[in-house]
Write a protein that holds these residues in place. Structure first.
Motif, short mmCIF file in Angstrom:
data_model
loop_
_atom_site.label_atom_id
_atom_site.label_comp_id
_atom_site.label_asym_id
_atom_site.label_seq_id
_atom_site.Cartn_x
_atom_site.Cartn_y
_atom_site.Cartn_z
N TYR A 4 10.26 -0.04 6.59
CA TYR A 4 9.05 -0.19 7.39
C TYR A 4 8.37 -1.53 7.13
O TYR A 4 7.81 -2.14 8.01
N ARG A 5 8.43 -2.00 5.88
CA ARG A 5 7.85 -3.28 5.52
C ARG A 5 8.74 -3.97 4.50
O ARG A 5 9.51 -3.34 3.78
N ASP A 6 8.66 -5.29 4.46
CA ASP A 6 9.45 -6.07 3.52
C ASP A 6 8.73 -6.18 2.17
O ASP A 6 7.52 -5.95 2.07
N LEU A 62 7.48 0.87 0.51
CA LEU A 62 8.20 0.01 1.45
C LEU A 62 8.67 0.78 2.69
O LEU A 62 9.04 0.18 3.70
#
Length: 322
Positions: A4-6, A62
């Motif tokens: 979903y996110r780095d 994350l």
């Protein structure tokens, strides 16, 4: 696996703090253990346990996504042509600040309300002109609305026939494949002073095509004067021109096409009701496709980290034995 996110600055800071603080803790425990000549190896059990649930918390943050599946995505919408009267009578100020300025504000509300539908704009007086073809581009629509004024069209009266015929033609030109029919709507905005002779014919065509025509009247029964330079617009006798809302013609147009009439005057604003009415019309299917989708499974990692955290709290392992 998708995320979903780095890994960003926030996560790196958490990792660095954990590593630094735990390293300082280990150095302190080892130093004490050596000075007391006592075993200190059990401290590494807690280290492994805490590192594990810290890593699991980080992975949950994350947002790991896996377990791909197919999802059908449908594109549904309507085509709406807005015909706006820009004759000089729309500069009357019986509706503040003027009829036209009030309509420009309300048109932006319409554009915002139907941002998933295609909208086009036709301006007219005695003649009709395409101001903006059918588009999804809200910025372009708002720009065209902002620049509208009564000097853009000839000032020789008002005729509903040309804009309605143009709107009908443009909606018919957008038929596309035979399997791709659309919900088509015309909104006619005016003070109702129609001096044309072909309005009835084109209205009959709109009715036969099954296209709904909604009319929005702006003005008051008492009427209003029109600014012209520094003073008021006058007739040949030098008297101020008084223009009144003619709601009857607009009501007739709406009733003949199974549409509805709405009004803006000094005490009433039906634009919200117009938006709700059009919103209830079901849009037609334009396109459908299957997309690969994954689900965010962060809760598995969060649950595992929480269990290990509880174990850490309940597990009593002496760090130093004396």
């Amino acid at each position: 696996m998708d995320w979903y996110r780095d890994l960003g600055i926030t996560e790196i800071i958490f990792i660095a703090l954990f590593a630094i603080l735990y390293a300082l803790y280990l150095v302190r425990v080892i130093r004490i253990g050596k000075s007391l000549n006592t075993p200190y190896s059990t401290v590494f059990i807690k280290l492994i346990l805490r590192t594990l649930y810290f890593a699991l918390f980080l992975v949950a943050l994350l947002g790991p996504s896996f377990g791909g599946s197919k999802k059908e995505v449908k594109s549904v919408g309507k085509d709406i042509m807005i015909c706006i009267d820009l004759s000089k009578s729309m500069d009357a100020f019986d509706v503040q600040p003027t009829r036209l300025e009030k309509i420009k504000f309300e048109m932006k509300r319409l554009v915002n309300a139907f941002n998933s539908d295609r909208i086009g704009i036709i301006i007219f007086s005695s003649e009709a002109f395409m101001q903006c073809p059918l588009t999804y581009d809200q910025n372009a629509l708002n720009l065209f609305i902002e620049t509208m004024n009564s000097s853009l069209v000839p000032s020789s009266g008002t005729d509903f026939g040309p804009p309605l015929r143009m709107a009908l033609k443009k909606l018919e030109d957008e038929n596309g494949p035979p399997t791709q029919s659309k919900s088509k709507i015309i909104i006619l905005i005016s003070d109702g002073e129609d001096f044309g002779e072909e309005t009835e014919d084109v209205t009959r065509e709109i009715e036969n095509k099954g296209i709904k025509l909604f009319t929005l009247g702006v003005g008051t029964d008492a009427g209003g004067n029109i600014y012209a330079g520094r003073g008021l617009k006058t007739d040949r006798n030098g008297k101020p021109v008084l223009t009144k809302l003619n709601s009857r013609s607009l009501k007739d147009l709406a009733s003949k096409t199974d549409g509805q009439y709405f009004e803006i005057n000094e005490t009433k604003n039906d634009v919200s009701r117009l938006i709700n009415t059009i919103g209830k019309i079901e849009g037609e299917l334009r396109d459908k496709r299957f997309m690969d989708v994954t689900a965010n499974k962060y809760f598995y990692f969060l649950a595992a980290a929480a269990i290990l955290l509880v174990i850490d709290i309940m597990l009593n392992i002496p760090t130093l034995r004396i």
